[in-house]
Scaffold this motif. Sequence first.
Motif, PDB file in Angstrom:
ATOM      1  N   ARG A 264     -43.574 -41.598-101.483  1.00 50.56           N
ATOM      2  CA  ARG A 264     -44.870 -41.520-102.165  1.00 50.56           C
ATOM      3  C   ARG A 264     -45.648 -42.786-101.849  1.00 50.56           C
ATOM      4  O   ARG A 264     -45.149 -43.888-102.046  1.00 50.56           O
ATOM      5  CB  ARG A 264     -44.674 -41.342-103.674  1.00 50.56           C
ATOM      6  N   PHE A 265     -46.863 -42.596-101.380  1.00 49.95           N
ATOM      7  CA  PHE A 265     -47.637 -43.706-100.841  1.00 49.95           C
ATOM      8  C   PHE A 265     -48.324 -44.502-101.937  1.00 49.95           C
ATOM      9  O   PHE A 265     -48.549 -44.008-103.050  1.00 49.95           O
ATOM     10  CB  PHE A 265     -48.651 -43.175 -99.825  1.00 49.95           C
ATOM     11  N   ARG A 266     -48.675 -45.730-101.601  1.00 47.61           N
ATOM     12  CA  ARG A 266     -49.314 -46.618-102.570  1.00 47.61           C
ATOM     13  C   ARG A 266     -50.699 -46.102-102.928  1.00 47.61           C
ATOM     14  O   ARG A 266     -51.431 -45.638-102.045  1.00 47.61           O
ATOM     15  CB  ARG A 266     -49.447 -48.027-101.985  1.00 47.61           C
ATOM     16  N   PRO A 267     -51.071 -46.194-104.190  1.00 47.31           N
ATOM     17  CA  PRO A 267     -52.419 -45.785-104.589  1.00 47.31           C
ATOM     18  C   PRO A 267     -53.480 -46.567-103.806  1.00 47.31           C
ATOM     19  O   PRO A 267     -53.355 -47.782-103.598  1.00 47.31           O
ATOM     20  CB  PRO A 267     -52.460 -46.138-106.073  1.00 47.31           C
ATOM     21  N   GLY A 268     -54.501 -45.874-103.358  1.00 43.46           N
ATOM     22  CA  GLY A 268     -55.579 -46.506-102.609  1.00 43.46           C
ATOM     23  C   GLY A 268     -55.342 -46.572-101.121  1.00 43.46           C
ATOM     24  O   GLY A 268     -56.252 -46.943-100.365  1.00 43.46           O
TER      25      GLY A 268
ATOM     26  N   ALA B 269     -52.268 -41.980 -99.127  1.00 45.06           N
ATOM     27  CA  ALA B 269     -52.354 -41.423-100.473  1.00 45.06           C
ATOM     28  C   ALA B 269     -53.509 -40.435-100.570  1.00 45.06           C
ATOM     29  O   ALA B 269     -53.438 -39.451-101.321  1.00 45.06           O
ATOM     30  CB  ALA B 269     -52.516 -42.545-101.492  1.00 45.06           C
ATOM     31  N   GLY B 270     -54.573 -40.676 -99.808  1.00 40.60           N
ATOM     32  CA  GLY B 270     -55.680 -39.734 -99.771  1.00 40.60           C
ATOM     33  C   GLY B 270     -55.377 -38.511 -98.939  1.00 40.60           C
ATOM     34  O   GLY B 270     -55.785 -37.401 -99.261  1.00 40.60           O
ATOM     35  N   VAL B 271     -54.598 -38.707 -97.844  1.00 40.96           N
ATOM     36  CA  VAL B 271     -54.240 -37.592 -96.976  1.00 40.96           C
ATOM     37  C   VAL B 271     -53.157 -36.728 -97.625  1.00 40.96           C
ATOM     38  O   VAL B 271     -53.183 -35.495 -97.550  1.00 40.96           O
ATOM     39  CB  VAL B 271     -53.757 -38.118 -95.605  1.00 40.96           C
TER      40      VAL B 271
ATOM     41  N   GLU C 129     -49.556 -35.829-102.837  1.00 39.75           N
ATOM     42  CA  GLU C 129     -48.229 -35.555-103.386  1.00 39.75           C
ATOM     43  C   GLU C 129     -47.122 -36.309-102.649  1.00 39.75           C
ATOM     44  O   GLU C 129     -45.950 -36.211-103.022  1.00 39.75           O
ATOM     45  CB  GLU C 129     -47.940 -34.050-103.328  1.00 39.75           C
ATOM     46  N   GLY C 130     -47.497 -37.007-101.604  1.00 42.07           N
ATOM     47  CA  GLY C 130     -46.512 -37.745-100.835  1.00 42.07           C
ATOM     48  C   GLY C 130     -45.849 -36.907 -99.764  1.00 42.07           C
ATOM     49  O   GLY C 130     -46.150 -35.727 -99.575  1.00 42.07           O
ATOM     50  N   TRP C 131     -44.942 -37.553 -99.031  1.00 45.54           N
ATOM     51  CA  TRP C 131     -44.184 -36.910 -97.947  1.00 45.54           C
ATOM     52  C   TRP C 131     -42.878 -36.411 -98.571  1.00 45.54           C
ATOM     53  O   TRP C 131     -41.834 -37.035 -98.506  1.00 45.54           O
ATOM     54  CB  TRP C 131     -43.959 -37.944 -96.863  1.00 45.54           C
ATOM     55  N   THR C 132     -42.959 -35.236 -99.209  1.00 41.80           N
ATOM     56  CA  THR C 132     -41.892 -34.806-100.104  1.00 41.80           C
ATOM     57  C   THR C 132     -41.508 -33.350 -99.904  1.00 41.80           C
ATOM     58  O   THR C 132     -41.315 -32.609-100.876  1.00 41.80           O
ATOM     59  CB  THR C 132     -42.326 -35.017-101.570  1.00 41.80           C
TER      60      THR C 132
ATOM     61  N   LEU D 243     -50.255 -45.453 -88.280  1.00 47.40           N
ATOM     62  CA  LEU D 243     -50.766 -45.763 -89.605  1.00 47.40           C
ATOM     63  C   LEU D 243     -49.910 -45.099 -90.681  1.00 47.40           C
ATOM     64  O   LEU D 243     -49.558 -45.733 -91.690  1.00 47.40           O
ATOM     65  CB  LEU D 243     -52.221 -45.296 -89.732  1.00 47.40           C
ATOM     66  N   ALA D 244     -49.539 -43.843 -90.472  1.00 49.57           N
ATOM     67  CA  ALA D 244     -48.729 -43.128 -91.458  1.00 49.57           C
ATOM     68  C   ALA D 244     -47.363 -43.797 -91.620  1.00 49.57           C
ATOM     69  O   ALA D 244     -46.876 -43.983 -92.743  1.00 49.57           O
ATOM     70  CB  ALA D 244     -48.563 -41.672 -91.021  1.00 49.57           C
ATOM     71  N   THR D 245     -46.740 -44.183 -90.510  1.00 50.85           N
ATOM     72  CA  THR D 245     -45.427 -44.827 -90.571  1.00 50.85           C
ATOM     73  C   THR D 245     -45.524 -46.186 -91.248  1.00 50.85           C
ATOM     74  O   THR D 245     -44.673 -46.546 -92.075  1.00 50.85           O
ATOM     75  CB  THR D 245     -44.854 -44.981 -89.153  1.00 50.85           C
TER      76      THR D 245
END
Length: 495
Positions: free
Chosen positions: A219-223, A227-229, A232-235, A266-268
Motif C-alpha cells: 500500500r503506497f504512501r498517501p500523496g 497512491a493516485g494510480v 487500494e494498493g498493489w494487493t 517510478l512504481a517500483t
Amino acid sequence: MLERPGEAARRPPDRRVVPVNPRGRRRAVALLLLTLVLPGSAQLASGNRAVGRLALRVWLAVLGLTLAIALLGLVSREPVLWLVTRSWVLGGVQVLLVALALGWAALLVDSWRLGRPDLLPQRDRRGLLAGLLVLLLVPAVLGWAGTGVGRARGAMTSVFGAGAAEKAVAGRYNILLLGGDSGSGRVGLRPDSIQLASVDASTGRAVLFGFSRETENIRFRPGSVMAGVMPEGWTCGDECLLNALYTWGEDHADRFPAGTEEPGLLATTEAVEALSGLDVQYYVMVDLQGFKNVVDAVGGLEITVQRRTPIGGGKSPVFGWIEPGRQHLDGYHALWYARSREGSTNYERMARQRCVVTALVKQLDPQTVLLNFGDIAAATTGVVRTDIPHDGLAQLADIAVRTKEQKITSVNFVPPLIKPWDYDPEVVRSEVARAIAESENAPNPSASGPSTPEPVTEASGSSAAPSPSTPAVMERPGTDPDADTGDLASVCSAG
C-alpha cells in the motif's frame, strides 16, 4: 707507379673497422636515459635547445600540477573527485596524455639520433636500437592511459545525466539498487534483485535492505503518484508481486500523470519507499545479462561457496556445478552463481546475489580501478542505468570511499524475519529504523586509525531473531521451509 695487370684483383679488399669508442656508447645511452627521466634534457645538451627548453618546461609543469592535485587529495578528496568526474576535465586529460605520449616518443627517437649510432660498432648500434624500442613502451603506456580516460569519459557521459544533485534526507542518501533481468524467455523487464542502500552522508556507514521480489500487499504512501494510480494498493495476491510492478507500470503508462518518465521505475521506487518508510534519492539498475562483463573487467571475484550450486536447470539440464570452497569466479560463473534457480529458493538466490555484489564492492579498490580503468568503463556502458547526475558524483564517490572503511549491515525481509506474502508493514518500517539507528550509533573504526574493512553483518533470515511483533514463520505452499533463508553466511562469503 702503374700497377701490373691483375694486381688490383689479387689485393685483399679494404675492410674498414670502426674503432670501439666507449665514450660514444656511454654518451648515446646517457642521452636516452636523460630523455626518459627528464624529457628535453638531451636536446638541451646536444640538440635543438629551443625544443629542449619547451619540452622540459611542459614536463615540469605536468609534474607540478600532478603533485598539487595529489596534495589537494590528501587534504580533501571531494575537490579532486569533482575534477575527475567532469567530462570536460577528462577530455582535456585525454588530449594531454596522448600529446605527451607522442611528444615523449619523438624526443626519445631524437635522442637516439643525437647519440650518432652510425659511428658505433654494429653490435652497439643494435643494442642502442633495442634500448630505444624498450623505452618507447613508456610513452606507449601513457598513450594507452589516454585512450582509457577517453573510454571512461564516454561511459560517464552515457551513464550519468545532467540535472541538479539531490540533497541528503535526514543526513542519509537512500539509493535503490535493481538487478534487471531482460533475458530470453522473459516478457518485459522484471527486477530480479531489489535492494535499498541507506548511507550516512557524513560517516559513510551503510545499511543494505533486501526485499524479496515476491513481496505482496503493498500500500503506497498517501500523496504519492502510485497512491493516485492504485488507491487500494498493489494487493491482488500472487499476481501482484513487487518485481512485477516494473512491467505493470511500463504496460500502463497511460494511467500515470502526463510527462511521467519511466513509469515502471517510478512504481517500483514508490513501492520500496512505502515498504521502508525512507525517501529514495537515486536509483541504479544493472542489467544482469551484462553483469559478467563487469566482473571480467575487474579480473573476477573471490567468493567462498558454502553450497554446491548448479549451472543450468529449469527447462534445460544441469550441465555444470560451482563447487563449495574458495572459488575465483569469472563473469560467466559469477552470473550463474547469482542467478541459479535449480534446487534453491528465491531467498537463497537473494543471499547469493548480495554475496556477489559484496565481493565486487570489496574488490573495487583504487589499484584495481586504475589497472582496469578502460575495461570497467567499457563494461558499464549499456549495462548500468542511473539517474545520478554528474553534479552528484563527486560527493557520492567521497562517501563511497568512507563506506569501504566501515561495516556494512544487511537486513533482508524474508523468512523468518517476515513472510513476504503476509506481513505487518509497521514491522518492516520499525526494523529499518532500528537497523539505521544501530548503524549510526556504532563505534567509528576510523577513530583509532585505519583498519581493514569489516565484513557484512547479516541481520536477516536465520541469523537474526524475529522481533517480538513478528508472527511465527509459516510454510508457504510450494516452498521448502528449511531452504527459506536469507542468511548470507550459510550460503557464501565474499573474499
